[in-house]
Design a protein around this motif. Structure first.
Motif, PDB file in Angstrom:
ATOM      1  N   THR A  98       0.995  -1.170  -0.090  1.00 23.87           N
ATOM      2  CA  THR A  98       0.001   0.231   0.067  1.00 23.87           C
ATOM      3  C   THR A  98       0.987   1.232  -0.109  1.00 23.87           C
ATOM      4  OG1 THR A  98      -1.761   1.222   1.091  1.00 23.87           O
ATOM      5  CG2 THR A  98      -0.242  -0.146   2.554  1.00 23.87           C
ATOM      6  N   GLN A  99       0.447   2.279  -0.965  1.00 26.81           N
ATOM      7  CA  GLN A  99       1.252   3.515  -0.819  1.00 26.81           C
ATOM      8  C   GLN A  99       0.422   4.595  -0.387  1.00 26.81           C
ATOM      9  OE1 GLN A  99       4.122   4.322  -4.307  1.00 26.81           O
ATOM     10  NE2 GLN A  99       4.674   2.049  -3.945  1.00 26.81           N
ATOM     11  N   CYS A 100      -0.342   5.206  -1.473  1.00 26.80           N
ATOM     12  CA  CYS A 100      -1.196   6.304  -0.965  1.00 26.80           C
ATOM     13  C   CYS A 100      -2.432   5.548  -0.339  1.00 26.80           C
ATOM     14  CB  CYS A 100      -1.894   6.788  -2.457  1.00 26.80           C
ATOM     15  SG  CYS A 100      -3.148   6.114  -3.336  1.00 26.80           S
ATOM     16  N   GLY A 101      -2.666   4.314  -0.560  1.00 28.02           N
ATOM     17  CA  GLY A 101      -3.838   3.559  -0.016  1.00 28.02           C
ATOM     18  C   GLY A 101      -5.436   3.752  -0.392  1.00 28.02           C
ATOM     19  N   PHE A 102      -5.240   4.373  -1.429  1.00 26.13           N
ATOM     20  CA  PHE A 102      -6.606   4.557  -1.955  1.00 26.13           C
ATOM     21  C   PHE A 102      -7.211   3.271  -2.670  1.00 26.13           C
ATOM     22  CE2 PHE A 102     -10.459   6.226  -4.477  1.00 26.13           C
ATOM     23  CZ  PHE A 102     -10.795   7.221  -3.397  1.00 26.13           C
ATOM     24  N   CYS A 103      -6.637   2.472  -3.199  1.00 29.83           N
ATOM     25  CA  CYS A 103      -6.700   1.239  -3.670  1.00 29.83           C
ATOM     26  C   CYS A 103      -7.253   0.160  -2.702  1.00 29.83           C
ATOM     27  CB  CYS A 103      -6.002   0.839  -4.749  1.00 29.83           C
ATOM     28  SG  CYS A 103      -4.344   0.297  -4.282  1.00 29.83           S
ATOM     29  N   CYS A 135      -4.469   0.048  -9.579  1.00 29.41           N
ATOM     30  CA  CYS A 135      -3.737   0.790  -8.786  1.00 29.41           C
ATOM     31  C   CYS A 135      -2.785   1.770  -9.191  1.00 29.41           C
ATOM     32  CB  CYS A 135      -2.900  -0.050  -7.730  1.00 29.41           C
ATOM     33  SG  CYS A 135      -1.374   0.677  -6.565  1.00 29.41           S
ATOM     34  N   ARG A 136      -2.794   3.114  -8.961  1.00 29.99           N
ATOM     35  CA  ARG A 136      -1.894   3.937  -9.634  1.00 29.99           C
ATOM     36  C   ARG A 136      -0.487   4.167  -9.147  1.00 29.99           C
ATOM     37  NH1 ARG A 136      -4.886   9.450 -11.229  1.00 29.99           N
ATOM     38  NH2 ARG A 136      -2.605   9.627 -11.875  1.00 29.99           N
ATOM     39  N   CYS A 137      -0.299   3.638  -7.602  1.00 35.46           N
ATOM     40  CA  CYS A 137       0.825   3.799  -7.243  1.00 35.46           C
ATOM     41  C   CYS A 137       1.986   2.567  -7.234  1.00 35.46           C
ATOM     42  CB  CYS A 137       0.646   4.162  -5.633  1.00 35.46           C
ATOM     43  SG  CYS A 137      -0.529   5.358  -5.677  1.00 35.46           S
ATOM     44  N   THR A 138       1.602   1.410  -6.677  1.00 32.00           N
ATOM     45  CA  THR A 138       2.575   0.390  -6.682  1.00 32.00           C
ATOM     46  C   THR A 138       3.118  -0.250  -7.677  1.00 32.00           C
ATOM     47  OG1 THR A 138       0.935  -1.300  -6.515  1.00 32.00           O
ATOM     48  CG2 THR A 138       1.395  -0.168  -4.390  1.00 32.00           C
TER      49      THR A 138
HETATM   50  S1  FES Z   1      -1.803   2.412  -3.382  1.00 31.22           S
HETATM   51 FE1  FES Z   1      -2.425   4.286  -4.235  1.00 31.22          FE
HETATM   52  S2  FES Z   1      -3.730   3.521  -5.560  1.00 31.22           S
HETATM   53 FE2  FES Z   1      -2.997   1.798  -4.931  1.00 31.22          FE
END
Ligand code: FES
Ligand SMILES: Cc1cc2nc3c(=O)[nH]c(=O)nc-3n(C[C@H](O)[C@H](O)[C@H](O)COP(=O)(O)OP(=O)(O)OC[C@H]3O[C@@H](n4cnc5c(N)ncnc54)[C@H](O)[C@@H]3O)c2cc1C
Ligand code: SF4
Ligand code: FES
Lengths: 155, 328
Positions: A98-103, A135-138
């Protein structure tokens, strides 16, 4: 029009008066105050609203709350408890899934359903089970590693 | 503010109740899994007074073996279709096609009936209300001009269901019903080449089930081209069924999705029967496909690409099936 909705939400029985056109995601966030379930798109595209209905992943943003009468609905709030993370939550935390955590709520609910059905999934099965979750981050690699780690962990 | 327009939700337990709801509310939509309808309503595509939940109708959830084949209720979910042992044994191509629809979470609630009857798609249509408003809407809904073919007077939105082509090449029949009774038609007759009215259903009719005959030695398959491998509607999808006898084609059907406003059962395949499925036959197949499909500028991918990819998929699939052991 409105109706009386009785369901089991994270193990607790609840009854509410809900409008016919209320989406499950609105019910969870606005009526039940469970804002762990996210709303990330215009409907059906991203998977972050994934909850379990009778143990099966569902898009809360495409599901009418009124159709959940008598069902067991589980959200991210029903997984683990404050101070006591579930094995998936722990693994996402430790393996940087998890990075930003939104997904993350949607990822964990979809993965939770998979592990209940198949405690030792192969990588391809994990990928398939999470293929509807964006997921846009990981870059997904860490998410898959997190699910693998959780699968290896005792519940 | 609610995300959906306001409507009444009616649960129908019989065809008579469906009919009663439809008579009471002029603008009434049938709700199955909701993965197409609810997403469209959220985009402001339609503002029905009522939704009729049809998943509780008797027989809708059944997969049943019959003397002449298999009957699949319109309410059977796509995830069940993909996993069902009876379907996988007799119609593996249908299970495969069902498994290519959307993502696993969609398939758990999406139904076969909803997949066959799903709305047609277009880049000028599947957009938010404000997007379409800023473009003066379009002919299909609330506007006067089709942005794809501005001089024409019909909508060219693309039919994009994944299961229809396979069902067509397997010779499916559709069972339709309303309060007065039921009737059976060839599935091919359910569709019309009109993006704004692509279903040939009576005012109070709905799809109840699909019947498939079991034909020995028939090999079938489905392939789709899409932008995103994990989840995406077909830019073009092709199903082929064929039989081989003594090294020659003995039966050949080809159907396409994503290229027209209806799923298209290719005509002219009979000419290839009796001959081998060689390079010349594949050239003929490619010609038939390219001649009969009519992709328009309804996706972000150019129409000529969809025409060519449809032909390429048809040839590849025909060649693969012809050499597969199931046909021998
Ligand atoms: S952790 Fe940011 S969208 Fe998946
Ligand atoms: C992100 C995303 C990706 C998708 N990708 C694909 C894809 O790759 N391929 C694909 O084919 N689809 C795709 N879909 C569309 C949709 O999920 C499927 O087509 C699904 O099978 C629709 O079934 P449903 O039961 O949810 O239909 P619903 O949404 O309940 O209904 C769809 C339409 O059919 C009508 N209808 C339903 N049942 C009947 C019946 N028995 N008789 C008459 N009319 C009926 C409804 O009134 C409605 O107009 C996608 C959707 C989303 C949100
Ligand atoms: S083809 Fe034309 S009328 Fe149909 S949805 Fe697209 S822009 Fe609208
Ligand atoms: S909010 Fe994006 S799929 Fe539900």
């Amino acid at each position: 029009m409105a109706m009386i909705l009785s369901l089991t939400l994270n193990g607790r029985q609840r009854t509410d008066l809900v409008p016919d056109n209320l989406l499950l995601v609105e019910y969870l966030r606005d009526m039940a105050g469970l804002i762990g379930t996210k709303r990330g798109c215009d409907g059906g595209e991203c998977g972050t609203c994934t909850v379990l209905v009778d143990g099966v992943p569902r898009h809360a943003c495409l599901t009418l709350a009124a159709r959940c009468g008598g069902r067991h609905v589980e959200t991210i709030e029903g997984i683990g408890s404050p101070g006591r993370l579930s094995r998936l939550q722990r693994a996402f935390h430790e393996k940087l899934g998890t990075q930003c955590g939104f997904c993350t709520p949607g990822m964990i609910m979809a993965a939770e359903a998979l592990l209940r059905r198949n405690p030792n999934p192969e990588e391809a099965q994990i990928r398939a089970a999470l293929s509807g979750n964006l997921c846009r981050c990981t870059g997904y690699v860490k998410i898959i590693e997190s699910v693998q780690a959780a699968a290896g962990d005792a519940p | 503010m609610s995300l959906l327009p306001s409507f009444e939700l009616i649960r129908a337990a019989s065809l008579a109740e469906v009919a009663a709801a439809r008579r009471l509310h002029a603008d009434c939509r049938l709700l199955a899994g909701g993965t197409d309808l609810i997403a469209n309503l959220r985009h402001g595509l339609g503002g029905p007074a009522a939704l009729v939940d049809i998943t509780g109708l008797p027989g809708m959830q059944e997969i049943a073996a019959e003397p002449a084949g298999i009957r699949i209720g319109a309410g059977v979910t796509l995830s069940r279709l993909a996993d069902d042992p009876l379907i996988r044994r007799h119609f593996p191509a249908l299970a495969e096609a069902a498994a290519t629809v959307a993502g696993p979470t969609h398939r758990a609630s999406a139904t076969l009936g909803g997949n066959l009857c799903l709305d047609t798609r277009c880049v000028f249509y599947n957009q938010s209300d404000w997007w379409r408003q800023s473009n003066d809407f379009c002919l299909k809904y609330r506007g006067t001009v089709c942005h794809v073919a501005p001089t024409g007077n019909r909508c060219h939105a693309a039919y994009s269901g994944d299961t229809a082509p396979v069902l067509l090449v397997l010779g499916a029949q559709a069972e339709l019903g309303d309060a007065d009774g039921t009737r059976r038609i060839a599935l091919n007759e359910l569709f019309r080449e009109d993006g704004a009215a692509h279903l040939a259903l009576g005012a109070e009719e709905m799809l109840l089930s699909v019947r498939l005959p079991i034909e020995p030695r028939l090999a079938a398959g489905y392939e789709k081209a899409r932008l995103r491998g994990a989840i995406d509607f077909p830019l073009a999808g092709v199903a082929v069924s064929l039989r081989r006898r003594d090294g020659a084609l003995d039966g050949l059907r080809i159907a396409l999705t994503g290229t027209n406003s209806r799923p298209l059962l290719l005509s002219g395949c009979e000419a290839l029967i009796g001959g081998p499925c060689d390079a010349e036959a594949l050239r003929q197949i490619s010609k038939l496909v390219q001649k009969q499909v009519s992709p328009m500028r309804t996706t972000i991918v150019p129409a000529h690409y969809r025409r060519r990819v449809a032909a390429a998929l048809a040839c590849r699939l025909a060649a693969r099936l012809f050499s597969s052991p199931a046909t021998a």
